[in-house]
Design a protein around this motif. Sequence first.
Motif, short mmCIF file in Angstrom:
data_model
loop_
_atom_site.label_atom_id
_atom_site.label_comp_id
_atom_site.label_asym_id
_atom_site.label_seq_id
_atom_site.Cartn_x
_atom_site.Cartn_y
_atom_site.Cartn_z
N LEU A 263 -18.15 4.34 8.85
CA LEU A 263 -17.43 5.60 8.65
C LEU A 263 -17.55 6.51 9.86
O LEU A 263 -16.59 7.19 10.24
CB LEU A 263 -17.94 6.30 7.39
CG LEU A 263 -17.37 7.70 7.11
CD1 LEU A 263 -15.85 7.65 7.00
CD2 LEU A 263 -17.99 8.26 5.84
N SER A 278 -12.51 9.40 0.09
CA SER A 278 -12.96 8.03 0.25
C SER A 278 -12.63 7.23 -1.00
O SER A 278 -12.99 7.63 -2.12
CB SER A 278 -14.47 7.98 0.49
OG SER A 278 -14.96 6.65 0.32
N GLN A 280 -13.40 3.95 -0.67
CA GLN A 280 -14.18 2.78 -0.27
C GLN A 280 -15.01 2.27 -1.45
O GLN A 280 -15.65 3.05 -2.15
CB GLN A 280 -15.11 3.17 0.89
CG GLN A 280 -16.04 2.07 1.35
CD GLN A 280 -15.29 0.95 2.04
OE1 GLN A 280 -14.49 1.19 2.93
NE2 GLN A 280 -15.56 -0.27 1.64
N LYS A 281 -14.99 0.97 -1.64
CA LYS A 281 -15.84 0.34 -2.65
C LYS A 281 -16.83 -0.59 -1.95
O LYS A 281 -16.69 -0.90 -0.78
CB LYS A 281 -14.98 -0.45 -3.66
CG LYS A 281 -13.99 0.40 -4.42
CD LYS A 281 -14.65 1.41 -5.34
CE LYS A 281 -15.21 0.76 -6.58
NZ LYS A 281 -15.76 1.75 -7.54
N CYS A 285 -19.70 2.18 0.64
CA CYS A 285 -19.29 3.46 0.07
C CYS A 285 -20.38 4.53 0.21
O CYS A 285 -20.07 5.72 0.20
CB CYS A 285 -18.85 3.31 -1.38
SG CYS A 285 -20.19 2.99 -2.55
N ALA A 288 -20.24 7.53 2.70
CA ALA A 288 -19.49 8.77 2.43
C ALA A 288 -20.41 9.92 2.06
O ALA A 288 -19.97 11.08 2.06
CB ALA A 288 -18.48 8.53 1.31
N GLU A 289 -21.66 9.63 1.75
CA GLU A 289 -22.61 10.70 1.43
C GLU A 289 -22.96 11.53 2.66
O GLU A 289 -23.43 12.66 2.55
CB GLU A 289 -23.88 10.10 0.83
CG GLU A 289 -23.64 9.39 -0.50
CD GLU A 289 -24.88 8.67 -1.00
OE1 GLU A 289 -25.95 8.81 -0.35
OE2 GLU A 289 -24.79 7.97 -2.03
N PRO A 291 -20.67 12.19 5.72
CA PRO A 291 -19.45 12.00 6.51
C PRO A 291 -19.60 12.59 7.91
O PRO A 291 -20.50 13.40 8.16
CB PRO A 291 -18.40 12.76 5.70
CG PRO A 291 -19.16 13.78 4.94
CD PRO A 291 -20.48 13.15 4.62
N LEU A 297 -14.64 15.41 3.47
CA LEU A 297 -14.45 14.14 2.76
C LEU A 297 -15.00 14.23 1.35
O LEU A 297 -16.17 14.58 1.14
CB LEU A 297 -15.16 13.01 3.51
CG LEU A 297 -15.11 11.62 2.88
CD1 LEU A 297 -13.68 11.08 2.87
CD2 LEU A 297 -16.04 10.66 3.61
N SER A 299 -15.76 11.90 -1.85
CA SER A 299 -15.88 10.50 -2.24
C SER A 299 -15.44 10.31 -3.68
O SER A 299 -15.95 10.95 -4.60
CB SER A 299 -17.32 10.01 -2.07
OG SER A 299 -17.41 8.66 -2.50
N SER A 301 -15.34 7.09 -4.85
CA SER A 301 -15.72 5.70 -5.07
C SER A 301 -16.32 5.47 -6.44
O SER A 301 -15.97 4.50 -7.14
CB SER A 301 -16.69 5.24 -3.97
OG SER A 301 -16.11 5.42 -2.69
N ASP A 302 -17.23 6.34 -6.85
CA ASP A 302 -17.91 6.14 -8.14
C ASP A 302 -16.98 6.40 -9.32
O ASP A 302 -17.27 5.96 -10.45
CB ASP A 302 -19.14 7.05 -8.23
CG ASP A 302 -20.25 6.62 -7.29
OD1 ASP A 302 -20.21 5.46 -6.83
OD2 ASP A 302 -21.14 7.44 -7.00
#
Length: 394
Positions: A263, A278, A280-281, A285, A288-289, A291, A297, A299, A301-302
């Motif tokens: 990233l 994000s 992203q998987k 991912c 992304a915590e 960025p 950004l 996230s 993903s979750d």
Amino acid sequence: MSAPPVWTDASVNALIEQVRPLLVAQRYEEAEALLMPHLASGTGPIALWRLLAAALRPQGKLEATRAIQEMIVAQVPGDYSARFDLSETLLLLGDFERGWREYRYRYSLAHTASMERKVQRPRWNGQPMPGQTLLIHDEQGYGDTFQFMRMVPWAKRQSGARVVLEVNADTLSLARRLDGCDDIVVRGELPPPFHQHCEMMSLPMAIRLTLDDLPGPMPYLRADPERVAHWRRRLDALPRPLVALVWAGRPTHVNDANRSLRLDQLAPLALPGVGFVSIQKGPACVQAEAPPAGMPLVSLSDEIRDFDDTAAILSIVDLLVSVDSSPVHLAGALGCPCWTMLPFVPDWRWLMQRDDTPWYPHMRLFRQTRRGDWDDVISSMREALSRWAAERRA
């Protein structure tokens, strides 16, 4: 003219042992330089020609690679691995007519044996079969399924058959919104009786696909309206224009090292007034915590449960920026704008030396100009993103 060298098993093996470590280390130019003097006469052991092709292709020397691969196939027609390698080179060069024929040998390889569907029915070769049932089944990755789903209605028209589509559970809900099939089953379940079958990625050979046939009716996949409404509420407060990011593919992919980024390498894309999410998987991912500085950004993903969520998000954001992975094919199938980052010699479906793709009219390709160098790609993308964002705001 000097006589060609006389080879023994020992001398061949000794040269192979010198070249293989260079290929593993991606020192392709050195491998080529080591092999060329021994093959300059145009003759030599097939094993060395294979190594030379493996050294030339990553350098983008595709015509030379093709000539060697065609020679190997002519000399050893039963070498299915060589035929598969040739198919990927042919398709990358846009030679669909022969490329699809050779691509059928993909199931004769050790690493693909587990994917082959053992079916006690003939494979459909494109002929009409009215009044009968044709089973079309997926076979490889999610991106392949999204890309080749477009051909299911084409196969129905050409065959005149009742079409049963078999897909994996993760793509089932999207497949249910695909036109052109009469029934859908999940892989692993017993399909209804059928007369002939065809793998989804054998459809191009059966229907004799050419570049001029692409892209066909677009879009051919649709997002779930309820999911779209949910994600519209979720994303409504985020700044526009809004860009979705995917920077890494599946780690187990055979070519993942050449297609995935970190990233932080996308930091130059952090432009004023552009928001990012994000999608992203997988293991990447977590990046992304933290960025890049200046990149707003969020996230998601979750929160993404399945491809229906991804499809809904892609239908709402203004742009997807991604490496070569399944979301780019999903975006393309949905008709959503997408910018795809490609390595110097990409996967066969992206062809060469063009910034568009016949598969997806709303996609732009950003290619490496030097092997392994993503800096130029991201620099070009930053300039394009700056112009694009200004136009969006205007």
